[in-house]
Design a protein around this motif. Sequence first.
Motif: not given
Length: 53
Positions: A7-14, A40-47
């Motif tokens: 899986e490929h995901a793009t995250f844009y950061l400030t 990212i793992r934490e973010y996806l788990a929360r989602q």
Amino acid sequence: MATDKFEHATFYLTKNQVNDIKRLARENQISRSALVRMIIREYLARQEDNQAK
């Protein structure tokens, strides 16, 4: 890490987020890429938790 599918995901950061990642990586003596993977793992788990509700 081996997975059954890629899986490929793009995250844009400030700029501030990037600087925070650099600082945290330095303070915790961990590579930036490893730290980003953890975030990212934490973010996806929360989602997933939010979608399950």
